[in-house]
Scaffold this motif. Structure first.
Motif, PDB file in Angstrom:
ATOM      1  N   GLU A  46       0.820  -1.225   0.000  1.00  0.00           N
ATOM      2  CA  GLU A  46       0.000   0.000   0.000  1.00  0.00           C
ATOM      3  C   GLU A  46       0.845   1.263   0.000  1.00  0.00           C
ATOM      4  N   SER A  47       2.020   1.184   0.600  1.00  0.00           N
ATOM      5  CA  SER A  47       2.833   2.399   0.700  1.00  0.00           C
ATOM      6  C   SER A  47       3.766   2.589  -0.490  1.00  0.00           C
ATOM      7  N   SER A  48       3.911   1.547  -1.295  1.00  0.00           N
ATOM      8  CA  SER A  48       4.860   1.640  -2.401  1.00  0.00           C
ATOM      9  C   SER A  48       4.315   2.523  -3.519  1.00  0.00           C
ATOM     10  N   SER A  49       5.186   3.374  -4.026  1.00  0.00           N
ATOM     11  CA  SER A  49       4.776   4.209  -5.148  1.00  0.00           C
ATOM     12  C   SER A  49       5.121   3.537  -6.475  1.00  0.00           C
ATOM     13  N   GLU A  50       5.847   2.450  -6.406  1.00  0.00           N
ATOM     14  CA  GLU A  50       6.283   1.774  -7.632  1.00  0.00           C
ATOM     15  C   GLU A  50       5.349   0.640  -8.001  1.00  0.00           C
ATOM     16  N   ARG A  51       5.365   0.313  -9.284  1.00  0.00           N
ATOM     17  CA  ARG A  51       4.606  -0.837  -9.765  1.00  0.00           C
ATOM     18  C   ARG A  51       5.192  -2.114  -9.163  1.00  0.00           C
ATOM     19  N   LEU A  52       4.349  -3.041  -8.792  1.00  0.00           N
ATOM     20  CA  LEU A  52       4.828  -4.325  -8.277  1.00  0.00           C
ATOM     21  C   LEU A  52       4.383  -5.420  -9.237  1.00  0.00           C
ATOM     22  N   ASP A  53       5.326  -6.261  -9.650  1.00  0.00           N
ATOM     23  CA  ASP A  53       5.023  -7.265 -10.680  1.00  0.00           C
ATOM     24  C   ASP A  53       4.703  -8.635 -10.120  1.00  0.00           C
ATOM     25  N   LEU A  54       5.178  -8.941  -8.921  1.00  0.00           N
ATOM     26  CA  LEU A  54       4.995 -10.290  -8.402  1.00  0.00           C
ATOM     27  C   LEU A  54       5.221 -10.306  -6.886  1.00  0.00           C
ATOM     28  N   VAL A  55       4.399 -11.115  -6.211  1.00  0.00           N
ATOM     29  CA  VAL A  55       4.623 -11.393  -4.786  1.00  0.00           C
ATOM     30  C   VAL A  55       4.944 -12.876  -4.649  1.00  0.00           C
ATOM     31  N   ILE A  56       6.026 -13.178  -3.954  1.00  0.00           N
ATOM     32  CA  ILE A  56       6.371 -14.568  -3.634  1.00  0.00           C
ATOM     33  C   ILE A  56       6.277 -14.693  -2.124  1.00  0.00           C
ATOM     34  N   THR A  57       5.405 -15.588  -1.667  1.00  0.00           N
ATOM     35  CA  THR A  57       5.183 -15.629  -0.223  1.00  0.00           C
ATOM     36  C   THR A  57       5.206 -17.035   0.361  1.00  0.00           C
ATOM     37  N   ASP A  58       5.718 -17.108   1.560  1.00  0.00           N
ATOM     38  CA  ASP A  58       5.659 -18.315   2.378  1.00  0.00           C
ATOM     39  C   ASP A  58       4.197 -18.555   2.776  1.00  0.00           C
ATOM     40  N   LEU A  59       3.900 -19.754   3.226  1.00  0.00           N
ATOM     41  CA  LEU A  59       2.535 -20.066   3.664  1.00  0.00           C
ATOM     42  C   LEU A  59       2.378 -19.821   5.168  1.00  0.00           C
ATOM     43  N   TYR A  60       3.232 -20.472   5.957  1.00  0.00           N
ATOM     44  CA  TYR A  60       3.115 -20.359   7.420  1.00  0.00           C
ATOM     45  C   TYR A  60       3.973 -19.211   7.926  1.00  0.00           C
ATOM     46  N   MET A  61       3.284 -18.174   8.411  1.00  0.00           N
ATOM     47  CA  MET A  61       3.991 -17.020   8.968  1.00  0.00           C
ATOM     48  C   MET A  61       3.200 -16.498  10.157  1.00  0.00           C
ATOM     49  N   PRO A  62       3.889 -15.862  11.100  1.00  0.00           N
ATOM     50  CA  PRO A  62       3.168 -15.254  12.209  1.00  0.00           C
ATOM     51  C   PRO A  62       2.337 -14.065  11.712  1.00  0.00           C
ATOM     52  N   ILE A  63       1.389 -13.656  12.509  1.00  0.00           N
ATOM     53  CA  ILE A  63       0.572 -12.443  12.307  1.00  0.00           C
ATOM     54  C   ILE A  63      -0.391 -12.577  11.126  1.00  0.00           C
ATOM     55  N   MET A  64       0.135 -12.790   9.922  1.00  0.00           N
ATOM     56  CA  MET A  64      -0.740 -13.063   8.778  1.00  0.00           C
ATOM     57  C   MET A  64      -0.078 -14.085   7.870  1.00  0.00           C
ATOM     58  N   ASP A  65      -0.800 -15.187   7.621  1.00  0.00           N
ATOM     59  CA  ASP A  65      -0.203 -16.259   6.811  1.00  0.00           C
ATOM     60  C   ASP A  65      -0.346 -15.988   5.313  1.00  0.00           C
ATOM     61  N   GLY A  66       0.220 -16.887   4.519  1.00  0.00           N
ATOM     62  CA  GLY A  66       0.283 -16.672   3.079  1.00  0.00           C
ATOM     63  C   GLY A  66      -1.079 -16.687   2.404  1.00  0.00           C
ATOM     64  N   LEU A  67      -1.958 -17.592   2.806  1.00  0.00           N
ATOM     65  CA  LEU A  67      -3.275 -17.661   2.162  1.00  0.00           C
ATOM     66  C   LEU A  67      -4.098 -16.412   2.458  1.00  0.00           C
ATOM     67  N   THR A  68      -4.002 -15.928   3.694  1.00  0.00           N
ATOM     68  CA  THR A  68      -4.713 -14.691   4.051  1.00  0.00           C
ATOM     69  C   THR A  68      -4.163 -13.521   3.243  1.00  0.00           C
ATOM     70  N   LEU A  69      -2.856 -13.525   3.047  1.00  0.00           N
ATOM     71  CA  LEU A  69      -2.240 -12.463   2.249  1.00  0.00           C
ATOM     72  C   LEU A  69      -2.754 -12.507   0.804  1.00  0.00           C
ATOM     73  N   VAL A  70      -2.819 -13.703   0.240  1.00  0.00           N
ATOM     74  CA  VAL A  70      -3.304 -13.816  -1.143  1.00  0.00           C
ATOM     75  C   VAL A  70      -4.721 -13.246  -1.250  1.00  0.00           C
ATOM     76  N   LYS A  71      -5.580 -13.628  -0.304  1.00  0.00           N
ATOM     77  CA  LYS A  71      -6.972 -13.140  -0.349  1.00  0.00           C
ATOM     78  C   LYS A  71      -7.017 -11.614  -0.215  1.00  0.00           C
ATOM     79  N   ALA A  72      -6.187 -11.070   0.665  1.00  0.00           N
ATOM     80  CA  ALA A  72      -6.166  -9.614   0.853  1.00  0.00           C
ATOM     81  C   ALA A  72      -5.708  -8.906  -0.415  1.00  0.00           C
ATOM     82  N   ILE A  73      -4.747  -9.498  -1.092  1.00  0.00           N
ATOM     83  CA  ILE A  73      -4.277  -8.890  -2.347  1.00  0.00           C
ATOM     84  C   ILE A  73      -5.391  -8.945  -3.394  1.00  0.00           C
TER      85      ILE A  73
END
Lengths: 137, 195
Positions: A46-73
């Motif tokens: 949200e804070s980036s002013s640049e174009r983002l082409d790809l997110v590579i994410t782990d699945l199991y993470m504290p605070i917010m996991d990978g699947l939740t991140l995908v849905k949020a995106i």
């Protein structure tokens, strides 16, 4: 290997894993930034002013996991078309299906070959550019 | 979960030992974590076994890995994946990363194949120490190096780990077979799926 230089966000709670991903992708001229969990990733998106082409994410993470991140995106007006690849120790079909349903673009099982990672990134980024669906900031 | 890669979580067939807790034995390239009171066991020579424990969630886990000697990059990559698998298993079992503490064992020149910092054992020790520092994980116990293999037992509910030196003929034969199997396993990787 890469024909397109991309802006990539690598999300993992392990600094060592993030370094592996970053160093591999910088070989192809990509610019890689890092986030330590899903919430950190969303803040950076949200804070980036640049174009983002790809997110590579782990699945199991504290605070917010990978699947939740995908849905949020996918729910984000600005980034909903940004490709997201899950990088995970999970190889079961049920979890892959959950990833697909959440809106993931790809699923790469660890331990990964560096060349496999580079190849997936090249494919996904090139396809996004061809479709013109990359976020344009 | 089972991985088709070199580092796999295990589907345990617990047995009940003298503690009354189920016992699970893991081998090279495997990791196991649980919130059920369990004794996890493994035999390490030049390999390393890392025990993770979250005292609040009472989740404990162990892995057993050997970093390959083909190149320093490979060593780091395979070691990182082995540690990542254990952390994922811990989190699946309900642990929180910020609460996890470690006990680390192994890295012995048990088979008298080579010695020094560039040996397999030396690489394993160097890797695991660097990893723990980089990941900011507190190490409660470090029992590394030496010349004798260790039989590691970890009680997951209380976080107690013991490493008993063991040089019996049967154990040495098992160790030799295990560590040689690394040559085959080191070539296996995960799959790629594009949706």
């Amino acid at each position: 290997m890469a024909s397109v230089s991309a802006n990539i966000l690598a999300v993992d709670d392990s600094p060592s894993l993030r370094s592996l991903v970053r160093e591999a992708l910088e070989l192809d001229g990509h610019h890689v930034t890092e986030a330590c969990d899903g919430r950190d990733a969303l803040a950076r998106l949200e804070s980036s002013s640049e174009r983002l082409d790809l997110v590579i994410t782990d699945l199991y993470m504290p605070i917010m996991d990978g699947l939740t991140l995908v849905k949020a995106i996918r729910d984000s007006a600005r980034h909903r078309f940004t490709p997201v690849v899950l990088l995970t120790t999970e190889s079961g079909e049920e979890m892959k299906q959950r990833g697909r349903e959440a809106g993931a673009t790809g699923w790469l099982v660890k331990p990964f070959r560096i060349d496999d990672l580079r190849h997936v990134v090249t494919q996904v980024v090139s396809a996004a550019v061809r479709r013109g669906t990359s976020e344009r900031g | 979960m089972s991985s088709n890669g070199r580092h796999a979580s295990v589907n345990p067939r617990p047995t009940h030992g003298d503690t009354g807790r189920p016992e699970v034995t893991i081998g090279l390239g495997e990791a196991y974590a649980t919130r059920e009171p369990t004794v996890i066991k493994t035999l390490v020579g030049s390999c390393v076994a890392v025990c993770y424990w979250d005292s609040e969630a009472r989740v404990g886990g162990m892995n057993h890995f050997l970093v390959p000697g083909s190149a320093e990059d490979d060593a780091i990559r395979f070691g990182v994946h082995a540690m990542d698998l254990l952390m994922c298993e811990m989190m699946r079992a309900g642990a929180e990363r910020s609460r996890i503490r470690a006990r680390i064992f192994g890295g012995a020149h048990a088979l008298n194949l080579e010695a020094g910092d560039d040996s397999v054992a030396g690489r394993n020790v160097r890797f695991v120490r660097t990893f723990m520092q980089r990941e900011a994980i507190d190490v409660l116990t470090e029992d590394l190096g030496g010349a004798r293999p260790r039989l590691v037992r970890f009680q997951t509910d209380v976080g107690l780990a013991t490493a008993r030196p063991n040089t019996s003929g049967r154990m040495m034969a098992l160790l030799l077979a295990t560590e040689r199997s690394e040559v085959v396993k080191a070539r296996e990787y995960g799959t790629v799926t594009l949706f």
